[in-house]
Design a protein around this motif. Structure first.
Motif, mmCIF file in Angstrom:
data_model
loop_
_atom_site.group_PDB
_atom_site.id
_atom_site.type_symbol
_atom_site.label_atom_id
_atom_site.label_comp_id
_atom_site.label_asym_id
_atom_site.label_seq_id
_atom_site.Cartn_x
_atom_site.Cartn_y
_atom_site.Cartn_z
ATOM 1 N N SER A 40 -40.147 71.218 25.853
ATOM 2 C CA SER A 40 -40.604 70.663 24.573
ATOM 3 C C SER A 40 -39.792 69.428 24.218
ATOM 4 O O SER A 40 -38.584 69.372 24.466
ATOM 5 C CB SER A 40 -40.483 71.720 23.474
ATOM 6 N N ASN B 203 -48.225 68.482 16.291
ATOM 7 C CA ASN B 203 -46.975 68.906 16.924
ATOM 8 C C ASN B 203 -46.339 70.019 16.101
ATOM 9 O O ASN B 203 -46.151 69.879 14.900
ATOM 10 C CB ASN B 203 -45.998 67.734 17.022
ATOM 11 N N HIS B 204 -45.999 71.122 16.774
ATOM 12 C CA HIS B 204 -45.285 72.218 16.135
ATOM 13 C C HIS B 204 -43.789 71.913 16.229
ATOM 14 O O HIS B 204 -43.255 71.690 17.323
ATOM 15 C CB HIS B 204 -45.586 73.537 16.827
ATOM 16 N N THR B 205 -43.103 71.922 15.085
ATOM 17 C CA THR B 205 -41.725 71.420 15.010
ATOM 18 C C THR B 205 -40.730 72.534 14.720
ATOM 19 O O THR B 205 -40.856 73.245 13.716
ATOM 20 C CB THR B 205 -41.623 70.339 13.921
ATOM 21 N N TYR C 151 -37.399 62.279 12.515
ATOM 22 C CA TYR C 151 -37.567 63.091 11.312
ATOM 23 C C TYR C 151 -36.529 62.679 10.274
ATOM 24 O O TYR C 151 -35.362 62.438 10.616
ATOM 25 C CB TYR C 151 -37.429 64.578 11.649
ATOM 26 N N ARG D 115 -42.025 62.883 9.269
ATOM 27 C CA ARG D 115 -42.024 62.404 10.649
ATOM 28 C C ARG D 115 -42.507 60.964 10.612
ATOM 29 O O ARG D 115 -43.645 60.687 10.235
ATOM 30 C CB ARG D 115 -42.932 63.257 11.526
ATOM 31 N N THR E 231 -42.178 77.088 21.414
ATOM 32 C CA THR E 231 -41.277 76.049 21.930
ATOM 33 C C THR E 231 -40.754 76.475 23.288
ATOM 34 O O THR E 231 -40.292 77.602 23.473
ATOM 35 C CB THR E 231 -40.107 75.831 20.950
ATOM 36 N N GLU F 258 -40.293 69.539 19.440
ATOM 37 C CA GLU F 258 -41.695 69.679 19.065
ATOM 38 C C GLU F 258 -42.572 69.836 20.295
ATOM 39 O O GLU F 258 -42.223 69.382 21.386
ATOM 40 C CB GLU F 258 -42.159 68.503 18.195
ATOM 41 N N ASP F 259 -43.705 70.493 20.084
ATOM 42 C CA ASP F 259 -44.607 70.803 21.185
ATOM 43 C C ASP F 259 -46.019 70.966 20.631
ATOM 44 O O ASP F 259 -46.187 71.368 19.487
ATOM 45 C CB ASP F 259 -44.161 72.097 21.882
ATOM 46 N N GLN G 193 -46.537 71.679 11.224
ATOM 47 C CA GLN G 193 -47.216 70.802 12.160
ATOM 48 C C GLN G 193 -47.239 69.374 11.636
ATOM 49 O O GLN G 193 -47.575 69.129 10.476
ATOM 50 C CB GLN G 193 -48.650 71.275 12.412
#
Length: 387
Positions: free
Chosen positions: A379, A349-351, A38, A3, A375, A369-370, A345
């Motif tokens: 998001s 951020n959870h992707t 990304y 990222r 999600t 991501e959130d 993460q």
């Protein structure tokens, strides 16, 4: 898989408005986020995402053949009995599907793990197929990205080609496209598909779901009383099968996009059946029907309603206690349980990666991501490149 930060394009919001991307901000918060992107290697795209996407699609179609021809499984999927024969006929005729999206947890190494199959009404199509590609072109031209930067994204050309195939299958040159009122994201998705249909040489018209009526002779019509013969509907089959006009579906003789057999693929009951049939497959997570929950050895599970969308009513359970609870209108239809497998993460951020299919062909990815582990519809969407 990285990222990476990047400068935003100047005045991109104005351009978004000009291009009809009106939902780039939701409730004052960014939905489209181009402060970062990304980056993937070609091997990660081809071996870890593209190939598994097409393999899983074939596994899912194998299960459609099983479920469509089994009263037991149709009941397990909570599909009303009056639609069983329609589903069987639709599948036997191999009525063509347009597109779908598989959602994966992928950490950049090791197998991507399938969360679910969004086979009936997936959104974020416009931003995946067009808007993130425009971002890539402009950032390369500005010198902010390497000239050799590419993107796993053949969505638009494949959608156009697939729409031609569908029109030829049904021998039509006109179609209606529909979504619900007051849903900017849904309207953006349908508008994009209208553009693709026009490029495919198919005359088309838009209508809101709420404006579709039923004529005295049993066919569906738009607000101008034009007969609807072929309809792309960004509206779930499980809703249609339980509403007032559901009894008229068979007699209306509509060419449905998506076809009614996809009500099997879009059902979360698909996940435990995938695990039962292909147990141990590297891209699958252990999953269980409610009646089989005693078989689960995991101490942490995700509880999902059969019809849930956009993370609604999804819970995370640890040692029998709910530690995360999503809100929403689903759950009466029953639940499945899936082994907990965390999203990667990046800076809290959870992707989540969405891998698109057009027909049965992998066609690109989208990234959401959130800060939450679940999600949701709001998001953030971030672009990607491949080097």
């Amino acid at each position: 898989m990285f990222r990476l930060d990047i400068a935003q394009r100047k005045n991109w919001q104005r351009k978004a408005q000009e291009f009809g991307f009106k939902f780039h901000t939701i409730h004052g918060e960014p939905y489209w986020d181009e402060t970062a992107y990304y980056q993937f290697s070609l091997q990660q795209i081809e071996q870890d995402l593209e190939d598994p996407t097409e393999e899983i699609q074939q596994m899912c179609l194998h299960l459609v053949d099983i479920v469509a021809n089994s009263e037991y499984w149709l009941e397990q999927f909570n599909i009303p009995q009056q639609y069983w024969s329609q589903i069987q006929e639709s599948w036997q005729q191999r009525q063509p599907s347009l597109y779908s999206r598989l959602d994966f947890a992928y950490h950049g190494k090791g197998p991507a793990k399938l969360y679910e199959n969004n086979a009936d009404t997936p959104t974020s199509l416009y931003e995946s197929g067009f808007w993130q590609w425009l971002w890539l072109e402009e950032q390369v031209n500005l010198g902010k990205l390497p000239k050799q930067a590419d993107q796993f994204n053949s969505l638009q050309e494949k959608l156009v080609r697939r729409l031609r195939v569908i029109a030829n299958y049904y021998q039509v040159n006109h179609m209606h496209l529909a979504c619900c009122q007051d849903t900017d994201e849904d309207r953006g998705t349908v508008q994009y598909l209208q553009d693709c249909a026009t490029e495919a040489g198919i005359d088309n018209a838009f209508t809101y779901i709420e404006d579709i009526g039923l004529s005295d002779c049993g066919h569906f019509s738009d607000i101008q009383n034009n007969k609807i013969q072929t309809l792309f509907k960004l509206y779930p089959w499980e809703f249609m099968q339980r509403e007032e006009f559901g009894d008229a579906i068979e007699g209306a003789k509509v060419n449905w996009i998506e076809p009614i057999w996809k009500s099997i693929l879009s059902n979360k009951a698909l996940m435990p059946l995938l695990w039962k049939t292909f147990k141990g497959h590297p891209n699958l997570l252990p999953a269980y029907f409610e009646q089989d929950l005693a078989l689960a050895k995991e101490t942490k599970l995700v509880k999902k309603p059969l019809f849930s969308r956009e993370g609604a009513n999804i819970s995370i359970i640890e040692q029998g206690k709910t530690i995360v609870q999503g809100e929403g209108p689903y759950g009466e239809e029953g639940y499945i349980y899936q082994s907990f497998y965390p999203l990667p993460q990046f800076r809290q951020n959870h992707t989540l990666i969405g891998s698109w299919l057009v027909g049965d062909q992998a066609a690109g990815i989208s990234i959401r991501e959130d800060t939450s582990a679940i999600t949701q519809d709001s998001s953030r969407f971030l672009p990607h490149i491949c080097l």
